[in-house]
Design a protein around this motif. Structure first.
Motif, PDB file in Angstrom:
ATOM      1  N   ILE A   4      51.797  49.621 -30.284  1.00 47.13           N
ATOM      2  CA  ILE A   4      52.575  49.143 -31.269  1.00 47.13           C
ATOM      3  C   ILE A   4      51.609  48.088 -32.023  1.00 47.13           C
ATOM      4  CG2 ILE A   4      54.473  47.708 -31.853  1.00 47.13           C
ATOM      5  CD1 ILE A   4      56.147  48.759 -29.455  1.00 47.13           C
ATOM      6  N   ILE A   5      51.522  48.519 -33.473  1.00 51.47           N
ATOM      7  CA  ILE A   5      50.840  47.450 -34.157  1.00 51.47           C
ATOM      8  C   ILE A   5      51.819  46.114 -34.675  1.00 51.47           C
ATOM      9  CG2 ILE A   5      49.545  47.119 -36.202  1.00 51.47           C
ATOM     10  CD1 ILE A   5      48.311  48.782 -33.729  1.00 51.47           C
ATOM     11  N   ILE A  20      52.978  52.764 -33.795  1.00 55.24           N
ATOM     12  CA  ILE A  20      54.394  52.189 -34.099  1.00 55.24           C
ATOM     13  C   ILE A  20      54.238  50.988 -34.775  1.00 55.24           C
ATOM     14  CG2 ILE A  20      56.411  51.270 -33.107  1.00 55.24           C
ATOM     15  CD1 ILE A  20      55.747  53.203 -30.656  1.00 55.24           C
ATOM     16  N   TYR A  21      54.884  50.567 -35.770  1.00 57.15           N
ATOM     17  CA  TYR A  21      54.549  49.260 -36.437  1.00 57.15           C
ATOM     18  C   TYR A  21      55.945  48.521 -36.247  1.00 57.15           C
ATOM     19  CZ  TYR A  21      51.378  52.709 -38.421  1.00 57.15           C
ATOM     20  OH  TYR A  21      50.293  53.600 -38.442  1.00 57.15           O
ATOM     21  N   SER A  40      60.940  47.799 -37.236  1.00 56.35           N
ATOM     22  CA  SER A  40      60.154  48.443 -36.493  1.00 56.35           C
ATOM     23  C   SER A  40      60.053  49.838 -37.389  1.00 56.35           C
ATOM     24  CB  SER A  40      60.426  48.790 -35.216  1.00 56.35           C
ATOM     25  OG  SER A  40      60.580  47.882 -34.305  1.00 56.35           O
ATOM     26  N   LEU A  41      59.106  50.437 -37.390  1.00 57.43           N
ATOM     27  CA  LEU A  41      58.593  51.768 -37.923  1.00 57.43           C
ATOM     28  C   LEU A  41      57.950  52.795 -37.084  1.00 57.43           C
ATOM     29  CD1 LEU A  41      58.391  49.820 -40.842  1.00 57.43           C
ATOM     30  CD2 LEU A  41      56.872  52.032 -41.560  1.00 57.43           C
ATOM     31  N   VAL A  42      58.808  53.573 -36.655  1.00 58.28           N
ATOM     32  CA  VAL A  42      58.484  54.489 -35.652  1.00 58.28           C
ATOM     33  C   VAL A  42      58.374  55.949 -36.018  1.00 58.28           C
ATOM     34  CG1 VAL A  42      59.168  55.200 -33.381  1.00 58.28           C
ATOM     35  CG2 VAL A  42      60.110  53.303 -34.176  1.00 58.28           C
ATOM     36  N   PRO A  43      57.204  56.709 -35.776  1.00 58.01           N
ATOM     37  CA  PRO A  43      57.169  57.918 -36.264  1.00 58.01           C
ATOM     38  C   PRO A  43      58.261  58.860 -35.740  1.00 58.01           C
ATOM     39  CG  PRO A  43      55.008  57.447 -34.871  1.00 58.01           C
ATOM     40  CD  PRO A  43      56.084  56.320 -34.606  1.00 58.01           C
TER      41      PRO A  43
END
Ligand SMILES: Cc1cc2nc3c(=O)[nH]c(=O)nc-3n(C[C@H](O)[C@H](O)[C@H](O)COP(=O)(O)OP(=O)(O)OC[C@H]3O[C@@H](n4cnc5c(N)ncnc54)[C@H](O)[C@@H]3O)c2cc1C
Length: 356
Positions: free
Chosen positions: A93-94, A229-230, A235-238
């Protein structure tokens, strides 16, 4: 009705928990049938599928993570190998710190009892994000394609005649000295893995469930690397291809499970603030988490009806908790092994009443 088929266990539900329960029974060579109503939306189908070893604003380790995480990783790999699909991906997680306070919190945790956090070179991420408060990262995070897993497992169950697509109603359940029967199937025990539905039936409705609504957007972000993951305020998750899952909300008070305009506006405003790349919203999804006031799962046998078992109450952490606690339940039922006391249903025996 006279039962025409006998199995050892009936499982109600094939979300994350029912999938793991049936997978462990299958691996142990024990007979079972799964009843699942596909018209009821599962929490699993909208979950981002992340296992993150730390939690909260203080970025502390989650409950039992050192035991549960390695077990879960091995099990997701094993079910993927059985189904010949790739379900789990290690995806750090970035952290794009959303405030000075979160940046300080990260620096503090880096310096104290840190296992999972590490520094990031901001220049690596500057083409994608605005980062006024810098970056950091969390190791040992994983992303699972839950929809792929449950769909392939459903196909496996169907081709082995172990899935009944039907609505289960407790009124149709008969409990007797030898076990239970439902329609024409007899079993020693029935295991409820039916998420928030367990709140409605007579045997477990007194448990301290606290359902929690979560919404997410599905967003197309061409060019954003899909191997991380950002996390900012959101959160932005693929998700699939160049799609990302963006969320979520945690609402304890809600009237229904429909998407809300206010959530969408909030997400768009957050994305505009920290994402450098153009994006397009393609979907808006919602689900109800089977959470509870104690933030610990419900795992075990009903103290008054040992023919009834439950594995539920996974809340926000179903991905990591479900593989482990379904296995504990199996070992409890088959071998009499103890269940982790904080998860054991026995802790709640005073509120589980006889059903008249
Ligand atoms: C927006 C959102 C994001 C999330 N993100 C994450 C995450 O990143 N990581 C994480 O660990 N957790 C996450 N969660 C939580 C996670 O989804 C849950 O902990 C988990 O999916 C619960 O699984 P379950 O099998 O108990 O319930 P469910 O997934 O709800 O499954 C219950 C099943 O029972 C079936 N069923 C119900 N009633 C009946 C009936 N009467 N007859 C027959 N079948 C029935 C349903 O069809 C369903 O298949 C998220 C949840 C939400 C809502």
């Amino acid at each position: 009705m006279q039962a025409t088929e006998k199995v050892k266990y009936i499982i109600v539900g094939q979300g994350l928990v029912g999938t793991w329960m049936s997978y462990h029974l299958e691996s142990a060579g024990i007979s079972y049938k799964v009843i699942n109503d596909p018209s009821i939306q599962s929490a699993t189908s909208v979950a981002s599928g992340v296992m993150n070893p730390v939690t909260g604003r203080r970025i502390v380790q989650t409950w039992m993570i050192e035991t549960i995480l390695p077990y879960a990783v091995a099990q997701y790999k094993a079910i993927g190998a059985k189904l010949n699909i790739h379900i789990i991906q290690c995806a750090p997680i970035i952290l794009i710190h959303p405030s000075e306070q979160m940046q300080e919190s990260f620096e503090y945790r880096m310096a104290h009892e840190n296992i999972y956090l590490f520094k990031q070179d901001p220049s690596k991420w500057s083409p994608y994000f605005k980062m006024p408060f810098g970056t950091g990262a969390i190791n040992d995070c994983y992303w699972m394609d839950l929809n792929m897993m449950t769909t392939h497992w459903k196909n496996y169950l169907q081709s082995n005649k172990k899935l009944i697509e039907a609505h289960f109603d407790c009124k149709e359940l008969t409990i007797n000295d030898n076990g239970v029967s439902w329609n024409n199937i007899a079993a020693e025990k029935i295991i409820f893995c039916d998420g928030t539905n367990s709140m409605n039936h007579p045997y477990f409705k007194t448990l301290p469930f606290a359902p929690n609504k979560g919404e997410a957007l599905i967003v197309k972000v061409p060019g954003l690397p899909t191997n991380h993951i950002y996390k900012n305020n959101v959160s932005l998750v693929p998700w699939e291809g160049d799609l990302f899952w963006v969320g979520s909300s945690y609402e304890w008070s809600f009237n229904d499970s429909t998407p809300t305009a206010s959530f969408k506006e909030k997400m768009i405003s957050s994305l505009n603030q920290f994402l450098e790349l153009p994006y397009e919203v393609v979907d808006h999804i919602t689900g109800i988490r089977p959470a509870n006031t104690q933030r610990r799962p419900f795992v075990g046998l009903h103290p008054l009806y040992p023919q009834l078992a439950i594995c539920n109450g996974m809340g926000t952490k179903g991905c990591s908790l479900a593989p482990y606690f379904t296995h504990q339940l199996l070992e409890h039922m088959e071998l009499g092994k103890p269940i982790e006391p904080e998860a054991d249903l026995n802790r709640l025996k005073a509120i589980l009443k006889e059903v008249k």
